[in-house]
Write a protein that holds these residues in place. Sequence first.
Motif, PDB file in Angstrom:
ATOM      1  N   PRO A  14      25.335  46.803  46.584  1.00  0.00           N
ATOM      2  CA  PRO A  14      26.383  46.903  45.566  1.00  0.00           C
ATOM      3  C   PRO A  14      26.840  45.528  45.091  1.00  0.00           C
ATOM      4  O   PRO A  14      26.945  44.587  45.882  1.00  0.00           O
ATOM      5  N   VAL A  15      27.065  45.393  43.813  1.00  0.00           N
ATOM      6  CA  VAL A  15      27.595  44.159  43.254  1.00  0.00           C
ATOM      7  C   VAL A  15      28.894  44.492  42.549  1.00  0.00           C
ATOM      8  O   VAL A  15      29.095  45.598  42.067  1.00  0.00           O
ATOM      9  N   GLY A  16      29.780  43.555  42.527  1.00  0.00           N
ATOM     10  CA  GLY A  16      31.086  43.775  41.937  1.00  0.00           C
ATOM     11  C   GLY A  16      31.201  43.103  40.585  1.00  0.00           C
ATOM     12  O   GLY A  16      30.285  42.439  40.125  1.00  0.00           O
ATOM     13  N   PRO A  17      32.378  43.223  39.948  1.00  0.00           N
ATOM     14  CA  PRO A  17      32.568  42.679  38.611  1.00  0.00           C
ATOM     15  C   PRO A  17      32.943  41.208  38.590  1.00  0.00           C
ATOM     16  O   PRO A  17      33.103  40.635  37.530  1.00  0.00           O
ATOM     17  N   TRP A  18      33.119  40.595  39.776  1.00  0.00           N
ATOM     18  CA  TRP A  18      33.565  39.209  39.813  1.00  0.00           C
ATOM     19  C   TRP A  18      32.403  38.227  39.943  1.00  0.00           C
ATOM     20  O   TRP A  18      31.482  38.435  40.718  1.00  0.00           O
ATOM     21  N   ILE A  19      32.488  37.131  39.191  1.00  0.00           N
ATOM     22  CA  ILE A  19      31.591  35.985  39.334  1.00  0.00           C
ATOM     23  C   ILE A  19      32.473  34.751  39.468  1.00  0.00           C
ATOM     24  O   ILE A  19      33.373  34.535  38.651  1.00  0.00           O
ATOM     25  N   THR A  20      32.254  33.938  40.504  1.00  0.00           N
ATOM     26  CA  THR A  20      32.995  32.687  40.637  1.00  0.00           C
ATOM     27  C   THR A  20      32.060  31.516  40.359  1.00  0.00           C
ATOM     28  O   THR A  20      30.856  31.588  40.625  1.00  0.00           O
ATOM     29  N   LEU A  21      32.633  30.437  39.857  1.00  0.00           N
ATOM     30  CA  LEU A  21      31.849  29.256  39.500  1.00  0.00           C
ATOM     31  C   LEU A  21      32.391  28.021  40.215  1.00  0.00           C
ATOM     32  O   LEU A  21      33.587  27.727  40.147  1.00  0.00           O
ATOM     33  N   LEU A  22      31.513  27.324  40.895  1.00  0.00           N
ATOM     34  CA  LEU A  22      31.817  26.025  41.487  1.00  0.00           C
ATOM     35  C   LEU A  22      30.796  25.024  40.966  1.00  0.00           C
ATOM     36  O   LEU A  22      29.589  25.267  41.055  1.00  0.00           O
ATOM     37  N   THR A  23      31.267  23.897  40.417  1.00  0.00           N
ATOM     38  CA  THR A  23      30.363  22.881  39.894  1.00  0.00           C
ATOM     39  C   THR A  23      30.978  21.492  40.067  1.00  0.00           C
ATOM     40  O   THR A  23      32.152  21.351  40.427  1.00  0.00           O
TER      41      THR A  23
END
Length: 285
Positions: A14-23
């Motif tokens: 299962p995958v959720g609706p959130w994407i986090t970004l670290l750069t």
Amino acid sequence: MARPSVRRPDDRCPVGPWITLLTDFGDSDSYVAAMKGVLAARAPLARVADAAHEIPRGDIRAGAWVLSQYWRWWPEGTVHVAVVDPGVGTSRAAVLARADRRWLIAPDNGLLSGVAAAADRFEAWRLRPTAGAEIISSTFHGRDLFAVVAARLVAGESWRRLVERRWEITRLREWGRPERDSAGKVRGWVLHVDRFGNAITSLEIRDLPAGRWRLRAGTFRACRLHRTYGDVAPGRPLVYLGSAGRLELAVRDASAAERYGLRPGMWVVVRPAGQLKPRATERKQ
């Protein structure tokens, strides 16, 4: 993009609706916005959160620490994208990892070391060359590969279509267990120096010798554990158990890193108080 083929329910995690970004891209250029544009176009229902974009340029150690401190706090199924990638365009691998039912997408350069060390279950796979955009820039995998893979996951595509084989990730030495010799001496490392100048180490309470002990790191010296900064007078050094569950070296109202020359990767040595002073050859390490 073609619709993914139908799979059995147990064939996809299962995958959720959130994407986090670290750069390490900062916020004065177009790079972060370009990645968000890819996500908006390919996965318009996804919610995107900025974790951190001020990682020092190319500082894999700092990126690994910051990522290790937030990935688990997000819901299962979250996709964490981490891009601190001084080796972009070289033969270094790009990986998809799964840690306690959360996804991570990153270059394989040590950036996932902290997550792998903390997760109860960690698996990684090398991404397929076809997992990203049709044309992939040799200097911007964040936009053309990692963001595309994140969007495909959130859109419900099976992760198996994105990877080619299992992969053993690169792990930074500092994230290994501290070393202990027969005399009870323990050697760990400084993992990270935060913006306050506190040095966060790889040592935990369980690594301290029984009874009295002495700690050194660079010119920093300590022989007891404190609870919080207010336990010492302003300007005095202290060792305490930080919020990450690791021993931290600090100076009240000042920077321990600046005063004592502490930096990531430096040895932190704890020995029973009764041991002899280290030999000159050991002091040079």
